[in-house]
Design a protein around this motif. Structure first.
Motif, short mmCIF file in Angstrom:
data_model
loop_
_atom_site.label_atom_id
_atom_site.label_comp_id
_atom_site.label_asym_id
_atom_site.label_seq_id
_atom_site.Cartn_x
_atom_site.Cartn_y
_atom_site.Cartn_z
N PHE A 86 0.83 -1.21 0.00
CA PHE A 86 0.00 0.00 0.00
C PHE A 86 0.87 1.26 0.00
O PHE A 86 0.63 2.20 -0.78
N LEU A 87 1.89 1.28 0.85
CA LEU A 87 2.76 2.46 0.91
C LEU A 87 3.54 2.63 -0.40
O LEU A 87 3.76 3.78 -0.85
N SER A 88 3.93 1.53 -1.02
CA SER A 88 4.65 1.63 -2.30
C SER A 88 3.74 2.19 -3.39
O SER A 88 4.17 3.02 -4.21
N LEU A 89 2.48 1.75 -3.40
CA LEU A 89 1.54 2.29 -4.39
C LEU A 89 1.30 3.78 -4.18
O LEU A 89 1.27 4.56 -5.14
N VAL A 90 1.14 4.17 -2.93
CA VAL A 90 0.94 5.60 -2.64
C VAL A 90 2.15 6.42 -3.08
O VAL A 90 2.02 7.50 -3.66
N GLN A 91 3.33 5.88 -2.82
CA GLN A 91 4.55 6.59 -3.20
C GLN A 91 4.65 6.75 -4.71
O GLN A 91 4.99 7.83 -5.21
N GLN A 92 4.36 5.67 -5.45
CA GLN A 92 4.49 5.75 -6.90
C GLN A 92 3.42 6.65 -7.52
O GLN A 92 3.71 7.45 -8.42
N PHE A 93 2.19 6.54 -7.03
CA PHE A 93 1.12 7.37 -7.60
C PHE A 93 1.23 8.84 -7.16
O PHE A 93 0.55 9.70 -7.71
N SER A 94 2.05 9.10 -6.16
CA SER A 94 2.28 10.50 -5.78
C SER A 94 3.16 11.24 -6.78
O SER A 94 3.28 12.46 -6.73
N GLY A 95 3.81 10.47 -7.68
CA GLY A 95 4.61 11.10 -8.73
C GLY A 95 6.05 11.37 -8.34
O GLY A 95 6.73 12.14 -9.03
N VAL A 96 6.53 10.74 -7.28
CA VAL A 96 7.89 11.03 -6.82
C VAL A 96 8.92 10.63 -7.86
O VAL A 96 9.93 11.34 -8.07
N SER A 97 8.71 9.51 -8.56
CA SER A 97 9.67 9.06 -9.57
C SER A 97 9.70 10.00 -10.76
O SER A 97 10.77 10.30 -11.31
N VAL A 98 8.53 10.47 -11.16
CA VAL A 98 8.47 11.39 -12.29
C VAL A 98 9.14 12.72 -11.95
O VAL A 98 9.90 13.28 -12.75
N ILE A 99 8.87 13.22 -10.77
CA ILE A 99 9.47 14.48 -10.35
C ILE A 99 10.99 14.37 -10.29
O ILE A 99 11.72 15.27 -10.71
N ARG A 100 11.49 13.24 -9.77
CA ARG A 100 12.93 13.05 -9.67
C ARG A 100 13.57 13.01 -11.06
O ARG A 100 14.67 13.53 -11.26
N ALA A 101 12.90 12.39 -12.02
CA ALA A 101 13.47 12.25 -13.35
C ALA A 101 13.41 13.53 -14.16
O ALA A 101 14.27 13.78 -15.02
N TYR A 102 12.41 14.37 -13.90
CA TYR A 102 12.24 15.60 -14.68
C TYR A 102 12.40 16.86 -13.82
O TYR A 102 11.85 17.90 -14.13
N VAL A 103 13.16 16.74 -12.74
CA VAL A 103 13.27 17.87 -11.81
C VAL A 103 13.87 19.09 -12.48
O VAL A 103 13.47 20.23 -12.21
N VAL A 104 14.83 18.90 -13.38
CA VAL A 104 15.46 20.03 -14.05
C VAL A 104 14.45 20.74 -14.94
O VAL A 104 14.34 21.97 -14.92
N LYS A 105 13.70 19.98 -15.72
CA LYS A 105 12.71 20.60 -16.61
C LYS A 105 11.60 21.29 -15.83
O LYS A 105 11.09 22.34 -16.23
N ILE A 106 11.20 20.68 -14.71
CA ILE A 106 10.15 21.29 -13.89
C ILE A 106 10.59 22.64 -13.36
O ILE A 106 9.87 23.64 -13.44
N PHE A 107 11.80 22.70 -12.81
CA PHE A 107 12.30 23.97 -12.30
C PHE A 107 12.54 24.97 -13.42
O PHE A 107 12.34 26.18 -13.23
N ASP A 108 12.96 24.48 -14.58
CA ASP A 108 13.12 25.39 -15.72
C ASP A 108 11.79 26.04 -16.10
O ASP A 108 11.71 27.25 -16.33
N GLY A 109 10.73 25.21 -16.14
CA GLY A 109 9.43 25.76 -16.49
C GLY A 109 8.91 26.74 -15.46
O GLY A 109 8.33 27.78 -15.79
#
Length: 358
Positions: free
Chosen positions: A307-330
Motif C-alpha cells: 500500500f505504501l509503495s503504491l501511494v509513493q508511486q502514484f504521488s509522482g515522486v519518480s516522475v518528479i525526480r526524473a524531470y526535476v530540471v525541466k520542472i524547475f526550468d518551467g
C-alpha cells in the motif's frame, strides 16, 4: 477436663503471640544474609567498558554494512542521473541529440527488469547468500556507468538504464542489513539506506554544476567498484550460513561483527532452532500459502508495504525526480516571463565550450 481445655487454649494463645517475633527474627536473619546494596552498584570502570564495547559493536556493524551503503548511494546517483543527462543533451551544442520519445525511454527503462529480478532475488539469496548477490549487483551498476560514459547514441543509454534496473532490483530486496545487524540497531541501519539514496541524488545535481554527464558517469563507476572490493572483507550473513549447516563459520562471523565476548554459540543455536521450527511448521510452501490467513504476521506487513509503495508511486515522486530540471526550468521561466535555457536550471548544466564543439 475443664483444666485440660484451659491449658490447650492458653498454649494456642501463647503460640500466636510468639509467631510475629519469630517472623521478625526470620526477616532479620534473611536481611543479614543479603549482600550490601553498594556491592551491586557498577563501578565507573565497568560502565566505561560497557560503553566502549557497545560503540565497538556499532561501528563493527557499520563497517560490515559498508557495501550495502555504497550500493544504496549508487542507487540514488542512478536515480538522479537522468535529470541532468536529459537536460544536458537538450542543449544546442550537446554531444548528441535526443527526441522526446527517446528521453522518456531513458527515464523509464531503469524499471524495466526490476519486477522480474525482484521475484527471483529472494530465491537467489537463499541459494547463494545475500553477500554474493550484493557482489553480483555491483557488476551491472559498473557496466551501466561505463556504457553511459561511452555513449554516442540514445540506444547506448538504453542499454545503460536496463543494466541499472537489474542492480536496482537486487538492492531493493537485499536481506543482508536485517541479517547482519542487531535487533536494537536494525531499524536505524535500514532508515540510513533511504537517507543515502537521497544523498546520491543530490550528489548528482551538485556534480552537474561542474561536469558533463559523461564525466559524471565515469566518476560514478568508482562507487560500485569500491562496493565490490568491500564485499570481499565483510562477513556473510550468519542466517544463511546456519541454513547451509556451516555453524562454525556462522559463529566466527558473529564474533567478527559483535566482538569476541559475544555469545555466538547461543545465537547460532537460537537461529538453528528457529529455522528448524519453521521447517517443521511448513512442510510444503504450497500448504503455507493456502493457510496464509492464519499467519497475520506475514500478510499484514506485506499489504502495508504494498500500500505504501503504491501511494509513493502514484504521488509522482519518480516522475518528479526524473524531470526535476525541466520542472524547475518551467517554473522559473514562467515567473521571469522570459525564455530560460536548460543549462541555467536548478543544478547548473555546464555551458558548451569551444573545445567541446570541436
Amino acid at each position: 477436663m475443664g483444666l485440660f481445655k484451659f491449658t490447650v487454649s492458653y498454649a494456642k494463645e501463647k503460640l500466636r503471640t510468639l509467631e510475629p517475633s519469630k517472623r521478625a527474627k526470620a526477616k532479620t536473619s534473611l536481611a543479614v544474609l543479603l549482600p550490601a546494596t553498594s556491592n551491586y552498584r557498577p563501578t565507573v570502570q565497568s560502565i566505561c567498558t560497557q560503553e566502549v564495547t557497545q560503540k565497538q559493536r556499532t561501528w563493527s556493524q557499520v563497517v560490515s554494512l559498508l557495501p550495502v551503503y555504497l550500493l544504496q548511494l549508487c542507487y540514488g546517483m542512478n536515480s538522479g542521473f537522468p535529470a541532468i543527462l536529459t537536460a544536458q543533451l537538450a542543449e544546442p551544442c550537446s554531444e548528441f541529440g535526443i527526441t522526446e520519445d527517446q528521453e522518456s525511454w531513458i527515464v523509464s527503462l531503469d524499471n524495466l527488469l526490476a519486477p522480474l529480478i525482484c521475484i527471483i532475488s529472494g530465491f537467489l539469496q537463499q541459494q547463494f547468500g545475500p553477500l554474493r548477490i550484493l557482489m553480483v549487483s555491483c557488476v551491472p551498476y559498473t557496466a551501466g556507468w561505463i556504457a553511459a560514459a561511452m555513449a554516442t547514441h540514445a540506444h547506448h543509454l538504453y542499454i545503460s538504464r536496463i543494466l541499472v534496473s537489474i542492480s536496482h532490483a537486487f538492492i531493493c530486496t537485499t536481506v543482508y542489513t536485517v541479517e547482519i545487524s542487531s535487533k536494537e540497531l536494525r531499524g536505524s541501519f535500514s532508515v540510513l539506506e533511504s537517507v543515502l539514496r537521497c544523498v546520491g541524488s543530490v550528489l548528482m545535481y551538485i556534480l552537474a554544476l561542474s561536469f558533463r554527464w559523461w564525466e559524471i558517469a565515469s566518476l560514478a563507476s568508482v562507487v560500485p567498484i569500491l562496493a565490490f572490493i568491500s564485499c570481499m572483507f565483510v562477513p556473510e550473513s550468519p542466517v544463511f550460513l546456519v541454513k547451509k549447516g556451516r555453524l562454525d563459520e556462522a559463529e566466527c562471523n558473529f564474533s567478527r561483527t559483535f566482538g569476541p565476548k559475544y555469545d555466538s554459540e547461543m545465537e547460532v543455536k537460537m537461529i538453528s532452532d528457529n529455522l528448524e521450527g519453521l521447517r517443521q511448521s511448513t512442510s510444503r510452501k504450497s500448504d503455507y500459502i493456502r493457510s496464509i490467513k492464519t499467519h497475520p504476521e506475514v500478510y499484514k506487513p506485506f499489504f502495508i508495504i504494498v500500500f505504501l509503495s503504491l501511494v509513493q508511486q502514484f504521488s509522482g515522486v519518480s516522475v518528479i525526480r526524473a524531470y526535476v530540471v525541466k520542472i524547475f526550468d518551467g517554473v522559473f521561466s514562467e515567473s521571469n516571463h522570459q525564455p530560460f535555457n536548460p543549462s541555467n536550471s536548478s543544478m547548473l548544466v555546464t555551458e558548451c565550450s569551444a573545445e567541446s564543439q570541436t
